[in-house]
Design a protein around this motif. Structure first.
Motif, mmCIF file in Angstrom:
data_model
loop_
_atom_site.group_PDB
_atom_site.id
_atom_site.type_symbol
_atom_site.label_atom_id
_atom_site.label_comp_id
_atom_site.label_asym_id
_atom_site.label_seq_id
_atom_site.Cartn_x
_atom_site.Cartn_y
_atom_site.Cartn_z
ATOM 1 N N MET A 33 0.844 -1.195 0.000
ATOM 2 C CA MET A 33 0.000 0.000 0.000
ATOM 3 C C MET A 33 0.881 1.247 0.000
ATOM 4 O O MET A 33 2.103 1.161 0.069
ATOM 5 N N THR A 34 0.221 2.397 -0.045
ATOM 6 C CA THR A 34 0.936 3.668 0.054
ATOM 7 C C THR A 34 0.562 4.352 1.367
ATOM 8 O O THR A 34 -0.480 4.043 1.966
ATOM 9 N N GLN A 37 -2.800 5.896 1.129
ATOM 10 C CA GLN A 37 -3.911 4.977 1.374
ATOM 11 C C GLN A 37 -4.103 4.759 2.875
ATOM 12 O O GLN A 37 -5.229 4.709 3.363
ATOM 13 N N TRP A 38 -3.003 4.664 3.596
ATOM 14 C CA TRP A 38 -3.094 4.503 5.055
ATOM 15 C C TRP A 38 -3.743 5.726 5.686
ATOM 16 O O TRP A 38 -4.531 5.609 6.613
ATOM 17 N N VAL A 40 -5.953 7.684 4.330
ATOM 18 C CA VAL A 40 -7.390 7.596 4.048
ATOM 19 C C VAL A 40 -8.054 6.641 5.032
ATOM 20 O O VAL A 40 -9.088 6.966 5.627
ATOM 21 N N LEU A 69 -7.522 7.145 -4.865
ATOM 22 C CA LEU A 69 -7.142 6.372 -3.679
ATOM 23 C C LEU A 69 -8.297 5.491 -3.217
ATOM 24 O O LEU A 69 -8.110 4.311 -2.900
ATOM 25 N N ARG A 72 -8.841 2.442 -5.416
ATOM 26 C CA ARG A 72 -7.907 1.348 -5.111
ATOM 27 C C ARG A 72 -8.297 0.617 -3.828
ATOM 28 O O ARG A 72 -8.230 -0.611 -3.755
ATOM 29 N N LEU A 73 -8.685 1.395 -2.810
ATOM 30 C CA LEU A 73 -9.079 0.792 -1.537
ATOM 31 C C LEU A 73 -10.385 0.012 -1.679
ATOM 32 O O LEU A 73 -10.572 -1.029 -1.040
#
Length: 151
Positions: A33-34, A37-38, A40, A69, A72-73
């Motif tokens: 992950m990025t 993303q974390w 979010v 984002l 993707r999540l």
């Protein structure tokens, strides 16, 4: 003689924030992950039901960035979009139950990182630093004009 960069508060704040981002990026990448993303996931954990625009404002990125984002999540089954009850143009963002273990890990890592970066500092000194940072944040977000150039 000018003050050394080693003790310049603006440079120190920048350097510490950059190093935290580097360490957090590395940890997020270990999960495929990025850091974004974390972020979010962490924000939605604290504020479920935000719209994409509200989340974009909080995270200080463009709405299209949040949309990507969230896409993707959503594909990973961690976030879902639900229609807003009052405005059919708005989608509300919620974590799915599948996100819970990852959010717990993110929160645990945040505590671990906080403990690591404050090691060697007394709780009183940490409180003083936090108070100072909160004042700086208040100064920067106040209605007072931020100086545009040195006098």
């Amino acid at each position: 003689m000018p003050e050394s960069f080693d003790r310049d508060v603006l440079i120190l704040l920048h350097d510490v924030a950059r190093l935290i981002r580097v360490v957090a990026d590395r940890k997020a990448r270990a999960h495929g992950m990025t850091r974004a993303q974390w972020v979010v996931l962490a924000r939605l954990d604290r504020h479920p039901g935000l719209s994409q625009n509200e989340l974009a404002a909080i995270v200080e990125v463009e709405p299209i960035t949040i949309a990507r984002l969230v896409d993707r999540l959503e594909k990973r089954g961690l976030v879902e979009r639900r229609p807003d009850a009052r405005d059919r143009r708005v989608w509300r963002l919620h974590l799915t139950p599948a996100a819970a273990p990852l959010v717990d890990e993110i929160n645990d890592y945040r505590l671990e990182l906080n403990t690591f970066i404050t090691q060697g500092l007394s709780p009183k000194r940490v409180d003083t630093i936090v108070d100072g940072l909160l004042q700086m944040k208040a100064n920067l977000t106040s209605d007072s004009a931020v100086p545009e150039q040195a006098a």
